[in-house]
Design a protein around this motif. Structure first.
Motif, short mmCIF file in Angstrom:
data_model
loop_
_atom_site.label_atom_id
_atom_site.label_comp_id
_atom_site.label_asym_id
_atom_site.label_seq_id
_atom_site.Cartn_x
_atom_site.Cartn_y
_atom_site.Cartn_z
N ASP A 79 39.49 83.46 95.26
CA ASP A 79 40.97 83.74 95.46
C ASP A 79 41.61 83.24 93.85
OD1 ASP A 79 40.26 81.08 94.61
OD2 ASP A 79 41.02 79.61 96.72
N GLU A 80 42.64 82.68 93.82
CA GLU A 80 43.18 83.22 92.96
C GLU A 80 43.15 81.58 91.71
OE1 GLU A 80 48.39 81.65 93.29
OE2 GLU A 80 47.21 83.70 94.31
N LEU A 81 42.71 80.80 92.18
CA LEU A 81 42.16 79.78 91.48
C LEU A 81 40.74 79.65 90.72
CD1 LEU A 81 42.89 76.49 90.36
CD2 LEU A 81 41.31 75.49 92.47
N GLU A 84 41.65 82.59 88.47
CA GLU A 84 42.43 81.85 87.13
C GLU A 84 41.48 80.59 85.90
OE1 GLU A 84 45.26 80.83 86.56
OE2 GLU A 84 45.67 79.18 85.45
N GLN A 138 36.18 73.48 87.80
CA GLN A 138 35.93 73.12 88.90
C GLN A 138 35.42 72.02 89.18
OE1 GLN A 138 35.17 76.11 91.46
NE2 GLN A 138 36.56 77.15 90.43
N LEU A 141 38.28 69.58 89.32
CA LEU A 141 39.34 69.70 90.28
C LEU A 141 39.94 68.30 91.61
CD1 LEU A 141 39.09 72.95 91.41
CD2 LEU A 141 40.99 72.07 89.91
#
Lengths: 143, 75
Positions: A79-81, A84, A138, A141
């Protein structure tokens, strides 16, 4: 366990795996550097090194899960995370590679004398930096 | 939650809707961690994801994401 839950577990473990595959890439690079310094590079070692460098790259920038999950779950995993984080890892890795290559260009222009293993170290550092950067992003988070 | 200059009320709307982070993530097609980072102000989502979140939660984007109200008007 539903596939989406498994995909979420995969996302949670992806940073850790990225760290380990990058660590192996760095260790393998050190072995190559040592072998070059000793003047005895075993035949298949450089090929294995080159092949292994692709592993962190595919893991970080590829599409993990292609063989396992549906298209919907793969979109969730990447996904967009994640994109990023891939982008940030690419920026840092490119900076390391450019710095290493800038030093190589100094040698080409006659301003420096580099050891023969320098290009190997530059490539290994670039790949390792991408993997470590992605892993750090990652793993940092919040849960 | 504030992310820089952005006020984020995603958690309020999500809990009001009776959804968990995992359920909301499933509905908008992202990972649970992404929803969590948005709620905690670690990650500011794209316009597309913000619109999807608002649509799923039945509210406007500006209800979830807004600029902080200034205490005094700028001259």
């Amino acid at each position: 366990m539903p596939e989406s839950a498994q995909a979420d577990r995969f996302v949670a473990s992806r940073g850790r795996i990225s760290f380990y595959v990058s660590l192996v890439a760095i260790l393998w690079t050190l072995v190559i550097i040592w072998a070059v310094n000793e003047g005895e590079v075993p035949g298949i070692t450089p090929i294995g090194w080159g092949v292994w460098l692709l592993v962190p790259m595919v893991w970080v920038f590829g599409l993990p899960g292609l063989w396992r999950w549906s298209q919907t779950d793969r979109a969730r995993i990447n996904d967009e995370l994640a994109r990023e984080h891939q982008h940030s890892a690419a920026v840092v890795s490119m900076f390391v590679l450019m710095a290493g290559l800038a030093v190589v260009s100094l040698q080409v222009l006659g301003y420096a004398s580099l050891p023969t293993w320098w290009p190997v170290a530059t490539i290994g550092a670039g790949v390792g930096t991408a993997g470590f950067c992605f892993a750090w992003l990652q793993m940092s988070l919040p849960e | 939650m504030r992310a820089g200059k952005l006020e984020i009320r995603l958690r309020e709307f999500r809990t009001s809707a009776g959804l968990t982070q995992a359920e909301l993530a499933e509905l908008v097609g992202v990972s649970r961690k992404t929803v969590n980072t948005v709620e905690n102000g670690v990650f500011i989502p794209s316009t597309l994801l913000a619109l999807q979140l608002a649509a799923v939660l039945g509210c406007k984007v500006e209800d979830i994401f807004s600029l902080p109200v200034r205490s005094s008007a700028a001259n």
